[in-house]
Write a protein that holds these residues in place. Structure first.
Motif, PDB file in Angstrom:
ATOM      1  N   LEU A 239       7.553   5.815   3.641  1.00 16.83           N
ATOM      2  CA  LEU A 239       6.858   4.569   4.062  1.00 16.83           C
ATOM      3  C   LEU A 239       6.073   4.004   2.866  1.00 16.83           C
ATOM      4  CD1 LEU A 239       5.666   5.867   7.562  1.00 16.83           C
ATOM      5  CD2 LEU A 239       7.719   4.497   7.036  1.00 16.83           C
ATOM      6  N   THR A 240       4.780   3.712   3.069  1.00 17.50           N
ATOM      7  CA  THR A 240       4.027   3.156   1.918  1.00 17.50           C
ATOM      8  C   THR A 240       3.006   4.176   1.409  1.00 17.50           C
ATOM      9  OG1 THR A 240       2.289   2.244   3.339  1.00 17.50           O
ATOM     10  CG2 THR A 240       4.182   0.798   2.859  1.00 17.50           C
ATOM     11  N   PHE A 241       3.230   5.467   1.764  1.00 17.38           N
ATOM     12  CA  PHE A 241       2.304   6.481   1.250  1.00 17.38           C
ATOM     13  C   PHE A 241       2.390   6.500  -0.272  1.00 17.38           C
ATOM     14  CE2 PHE A 241       1.030   7.604   5.199  1.00 17.38           C
ATOM     15  CZ  PHE A 241       1.772   8.491   5.934  1.00 17.38           C
ATOM     16  N   GLY A 242       1.263   6.772  -0.926  1.00 15.91           N
ATOM     17  CA  GLY A 242       1.303   6.977  -2.368  1.00 15.91           C
ATOM     18  C   GLY A 242       0.976   5.721  -3.145  1.00 15.91           C
ATOM     19  N   ASN A 243       0.704   5.916  -4.430  1.00 19.68           N
ATOM     20  CA  ASN A 243       0.320   4.814  -5.313  1.00 19.68           C
ATOM     21  C   ASN A 243       0.214   5.337  -6.742  1.00 19.68           C
ATOM     22  OD1 ASN A 243      -2.450   6.083  -5.093  1.00 19.68           O
ATOM     23  ND2 ASN A 243      -2.173   5.271  -3.030  1.00 19.68           N
ATOM     24  N   ALA A 244       0.323   4.427  -7.702  1.00 16.24           N
ATOM     25  CA  ALA A 244       0.203   4.790  -9.120  1.00 16.24           C
ATOM     26  C   ALA A 244      -0.650   3.745  -9.825  1.00 16.24           C
ATOM     27  CB  ALA A 244       1.579   4.865  -9.778  1.00 16.24           C
TER      28      ALA A 244
ATOM     29  N   ILE B 250      -3.386  -1.148 -10.490  1.00 14.31           N
ATOM     30  CA  ILE B 250      -3.042  -0.219  -9.403  1.00 14.31           C
ATOM     31  C   ILE B 250      -2.236  -0.948  -8.331  1.00 14.31           C
ATOM     32  CG2 ILE B 250      -5.217  -0.622  -8.124  1.00 14.31           C
ATOM     33  CD1 ILE B 250      -5.131   2.504  -7.559  1.00 14.31           C
ATOM     34  N   LYS B 251      -1.455  -0.168  -7.591  1.00 11.59           N
ATOM     35  CA  LYS B 251      -0.622  -0.707  -6.513  1.00 11.59           C
ATOM     36  C   LYS B 251      -1.521  -1.364  -5.456  1.00 11.59           C
ATOM     37  CE  LYS B 251       2.772   0.742  -2.986  1.00 11.59           C
ATOM     38  NZ  LYS B 251       1.979   0.336  -1.803  1.00 11.59           N
ATOM     39  N   PRO B 252      -1.085  -2.531  -4.915  1.00  8.71           N
ATOM     40  CA  PRO B 252      -1.853  -3.139  -3.824  1.00  8.71           C
ATOM     41  C   PRO B 252      -1.689  -2.331  -2.540  1.00  8.71           C
ATOM     42  CG  PRO B 252       0.147  -4.394  -4.228  1.00  8.71           C
ATOM     43  CD  PRO B 252       0.066  -3.350  -5.299  1.00  8.71           C
ATOM     44  N   SER B 253      -2.683  -2.354  -1.695  1.00  4.14           N
ATOM     45  CA  SER B 253      -2.689  -1.528  -0.496  1.00  4.14           C
ATOM     46  C   SER B 253      -1.651  -1.994   0.534  1.00  4.14           C
ATOM     47  CB  SER B 253      -4.083  -1.577   0.162  1.00  4.14           C
ATOM     48  OG  SER B 253      -4.133  -0.706   1.267  1.00  4.14           O
ATOM     49  N   GLY B 254      -0.887  -1.029   1.057  1.00  6.09           N
ATOM     50  CA  GLY B 254      -0.010  -1.306   2.202  1.00  6.09           C
ATOM     51  C   GLY B 254       1.235  -2.098   1.889  1.00  6.09           C
TER      52      GLY B 254
ATOM     53  N   PRO C 180      -6.639  -3.825  -3.551  1.00  3.36           N
ATOM     54  CA  PRO C 180      -6.149  -2.658  -4.294  1.00  3.36           C
ATOM     55  C   PRO C 180      -5.945  -1.480  -3.347  1.00  3.36           C
ATOM     56  CG  PRO C 180      -8.486  -2.962  -4.710  1.00  3.36           C
ATOM     57  CD  PRO C 180      -8.031  -4.150  -3.897  1.00  3.36           C
ATOM     58  N   SER C 181      -5.146  -0.525  -3.763  1.00  2.00           N
ATOM     59  CA  SER C 181      -4.878   0.670  -2.952  1.00  2.00           C
ATOM     60  C   SER C 181      -6.170   1.235  -2.364  1.00  2.00           C
ATOM     61  CB  SER C 181      -4.236   1.759  -3.821  1.00  2.00           C
ATOM     62  OG  SER C 181      -4.302   3.013  -3.163  1.00  2.00           O
ATOM     63  N   SER C 182      -6.065   1.799  -1.152  1.00  2.00           N
ATOM     64  CA  SER C 182      -7.236   2.430  -0.528  1.00  2.00           C
ATOM     65  C   SER C 182      -7.691   3.645  -1.347  1.00  2.00           C
ATOM     66  CB  SER C 182      -6.883   2.873   0.894  1.00  2.00           C
ATOM     67  OG  SER C 182      -5.713   3.696   0.873  1.00  2.00           O
ATOM     68  N   ASP C 183      -6.806   4.168  -2.199  1.00  2.00           N
ATOM     69  CA  ASP C 183      -7.150   5.330  -3.032  1.00  2.00           C
ATOM     70  C   ASP C 183      -7.761   4.925  -4.381  1.00  2.00           C
ATOM     71  OD1 ASP C 183      -4.187   6.739  -1.736  1.00  2.00           O
ATOM     72  OD2 ASP C 183      -6.204   7.445  -1.313  1.00  2.00           O
TER      73      ASP C 183
ATOM     74  N   VAL D  32      -1.131   9.266 -10.482  1.00  2.00           N
ATOM     75  CA  VAL D  32      -0.164   9.082  -9.392  1.00  2.00           C
ATOM     76  C   VAL D  32      -0.630   9.881  -8.184  1.00  2.00           C
ATOM     77  CG1 VAL D  32       2.156   9.829  -8.645  1.00  2.00           C
ATOM     78  CG2 VAL D  32       1.887   8.549 -10.778  1.00  2.00           C
ATOM     79  N   HIS D  33      -0.463   9.287  -7.012  1.00  2.00           N
ATOM     80  CA  HIS D  33      -0.765   9.998  -5.762  1.00  2.00           C
ATOM     81  C   HIS D  33       0.463   9.863  -4.862  1.00  2.00           C
ATOM     82  CE1 HIS D  33      -2.523  11.390  -2.105  1.00  2.00           C
ATOM     83  NE2 HIS D  33      -2.637  10.202  -1.555  1.00  2.00           N
ATOM     84  N   THR D  34       0.943  11.006  -4.343  1.00  2.00           N
ATOM     85  CA  THR D  34       2.056  10.945  -3.387  1.00  2.00           C
ATOM     86  C   THR D  34       1.724  11.844  -2.197  1.00  2.00           C
ATOM     87  OG1 THR D  34       3.372  12.901  -4.025  1.00  2.00           O
ATOM     88  CG2 THR D  34       3.611  10.891  -5.394  1.00  2.00           C
ATOM     89  N   HIS D  35       2.568  11.764  -1.187  1.00  2.00           N
ATOM     90  CA  HIS D  35       2.517  12.706  -0.065  1.00  2.00           C
ATOM     91  C   HIS D  35       3.858  13.441  -0.022  1.00  2.00           C
ATOM     92  CE1 HIS D  35      -1.024  10.973   2.387  1.00  2.00           C
ATOM     93  NE2 HIS D  35      -1.161  10.684   1.113  1.00  2.00           N
ATOM     94  N   SER D  36       4.355  13.807  -1.196  1.00  2.00           N
ATOM     95  CA  SER D  36       5.664  14.480  -1.268  1.00  2.00           C
ATOM     96  C   SER D  36       5.611  15.761  -0.442  1.00  2.00           C
ATOM     97  CB  SER D  36       6.020  14.776  -2.725  1.00  2.00           C
ATOM     98  OG  SER D  36       5.066  15.616  -3.332  1.00  2.00           O
TER      99      SER D  36
ATOM    100  N   ARG E 111      -5.876  19.645   2.530  1.00  6.62           N
ATOM    101  CA  ARG E 111      -5.547  18.928   3.777  1.00  6.62           C
ATOM    102  C   ARG E 111      -5.171  17.471   3.528  1.00  6.62           C
ATOM    103  NH1 ARG E 111     -10.351  20.262   7.729  1.00  6.62           N
ATOM    104  NH2 ARG E 111     -11.504  19.602   5.907  1.00  6.62           N
ATOM    105  N   HIS E 112      -4.874  17.131   2.292  1.00  9.01           N
ATOM    106  CA  HIS E 112      -4.441  15.767   2.001  1.00  9.01           C
ATOM    107  C   HIS E 112      -3.084  15.832   1.289  1.00  9.01           C
ATOM    108  CE1 HIS E 112      -5.682  11.545   0.281  1.00  9.01           C
ATOM    109  NE2 HIS E 112      -4.439  11.579   0.717  1.00  9.01           N
ATOM    110  N   ALA E 113      -3.089  15.775  -0.045  1.00 13.81           N
ATOM    111  CA  ALA E 113      -1.790  15.704  -0.747  1.00 13.81           C
ATOM    112  C   ALA E 113      -2.055  15.781  -2.255  1.00 13.81           C
ATOM    113  CB  ALA E 113      -1.088  14.394  -0.368  1.00 13.81           C
TER     114      ALA E 113
HETATM  115  O1  LIG Z   1      -3.602   8.904   0.876  1.00 13.90           O
HETATM  116  C1  LIG Z   1      -3.145   8.001   1.533  1.00 13.90           C
HETATM  117  C2  LIG Z   1      -3.106   8.089   3.013  1.00 13.90           C
HETATM  118  O2  LIG Z   1      -3.594   9.390   3.382  1.00 13.90           O
HETATM  119  C3  LIG Z   1      -2.584   6.829   0.806  1.00 13.90           C
HETATM  120  O3  LIG Z   1      -1.562   7.293  -0.068  1.00 13.90           O
HETATM  121  C4  LIG Z   1      -1.955   5.772   1.676  1.00 13.90           C
HETATM  122  O4  LIG Z   1      -0.880   6.237   2.356  1.00 13.90           O
HETATM  123  C5  LIG Z   1      -1.505   4.647   0.770  1.00 13.90           C
HETATM  124  O5  LIG Z   1      -2.549   3.793   0.769  1.00 13.90           O
HETATM  125  P1  LIG Z   1      -2.454   2.398  -0.011  1.00 13.90           P
HETATM  126  O6  LIG Z   1      -2.275   2.725  -1.468  1.00 13.90           O
HETATM  127  O7  LIG Z   1      -1.254   1.642   0.548  1.00 13.90           O
HETATM  128  O8  LIG Z   1      -3.765   1.752   0.302  1.00 13.90           O
END
Ligand SMILES: O=C(CO)[C@@H](O)[C@H](O)COP(=O)(O)O
Length: 231
Positions: free
Chosen positions: A24-29, A41-45, A72-75, A93-97, A167-169
């Motif tokens: 989905l849209t999890f993750g950002n760089a 940074i990647k825009p949120s959502g 901007p990304s929530s992260d 980089v943040h992922t939920h791999s 408990r996150h990623a």
């Molecule tokens: O850590 C998380 C959610 O747990 C984030 O990776 C979101 O899944 C992606 O957020 P945006 O970058 O789209 O705001």
């Protein structure tokens, strides 16, 4: 403004789903221009499939949005906290791999069972402590960065380009955002191998220091440290 930086951050973001690291849209760089103290940074959502270089949001190290109509990304606060703490990194980089996130959810470091891991990391891929209820309730993303920085009090981020937030990623980093993407690929790869190794041999022991040392220094140079902050 900073067109090349936005392009670099964009290329890193679209590489994540191509490497199978994104659902989905999890993750950002993000990528930083250290001279200007601004990161893209990647825009949120925003779906990766429709992302464009000009969508990247520019944020300064005070957390202020410098350019961009999208949020901007929530992260973003976590990325900012890491750029402030680890001055040698150029990208995050943040992922939920899946496999790396399984270790993060279990609160377990990724054990160093073999040379594939040792070529890349100077030891187990560390996991942070759990965040407290207050930290979660307050500035969650900033506090996420704080628990990462706390975990790296005695580790050199150059020797360990990844961390599992409990408990996150995973979050990964590198001297460039392209190297941070590479670290994210390596982290998921060794997490998958570790999971399968534990299924085959539940009592498996981590590799001996000599072999760890041999492989890590072979790849990162004779003076590379492992397991401790550079003097
Ligand atoms: O850590 C998380 C959610 O747990 C984030 O990776 C979101 O899944 C992606 O957020 P945006 O970058 O789209 O705001």
């Amino acid at each position: 403004m900073l067109t090349e930086l936005k392009r670099e951050a964009y290329e890193a973001n679209i590489a994540l789903p191509k490497q199978g690291l994104i659902n989905l849209t999890f993750g950002n760089a993000s990528a930083i221009d250290r001279a200007q103290g601004i990161f893209a940074i990647k825009p949120s959502g925003v779906d990766y499939a429709v992302l464009k270089p000009e969508d990247m949001v520019l944020v300064d190290l005070d957390g202020k949005r410098v350019e961009g109509d999208l949020n901007p990304s929530s992260d973003t606060p976590t990325h900012r906290r890491l750029f402030l703490a680890f001055e040698s990194i150029g990208g995050v980089v943040h992922t939920h791999s899946s496999c790396a996130t399984a270790f993060a959810q279990a609160g377990r470091a990724i054990p160093i069972f073999g040379t594939t891991h040792a070529d890349y990391f100077a030891g187990d891929v560390p996991v942070t402590r759990k965040m407290t209820a207050d930290e979660i309730a307050s500035a969650y993303e900033w506090e996420t960065g704080n628990v990462i920085v706390e975990r790296f009090r005695d580790l050199d981020p150059a020797d360990y380009p990844a961390v599992l937030v409990n408990r996150h990623a995973p979050f990964t980093w590198g001297p460039t955002v392209a190297k941070a993407v590479e670290a994210a690929v390596a982290t998921e790869c060794i997490a998958h191998m570790a999971l399968m190794s534990l299924q085959l041999a539940p009592q498996l022991e981590v590799i001996e220091t000599e072999l760890l040392n041999k492989h890590f220094k072979r790849k990162h140079g004779p003076d590379a440290y492992y397991g401790q902050k550079k003097a």
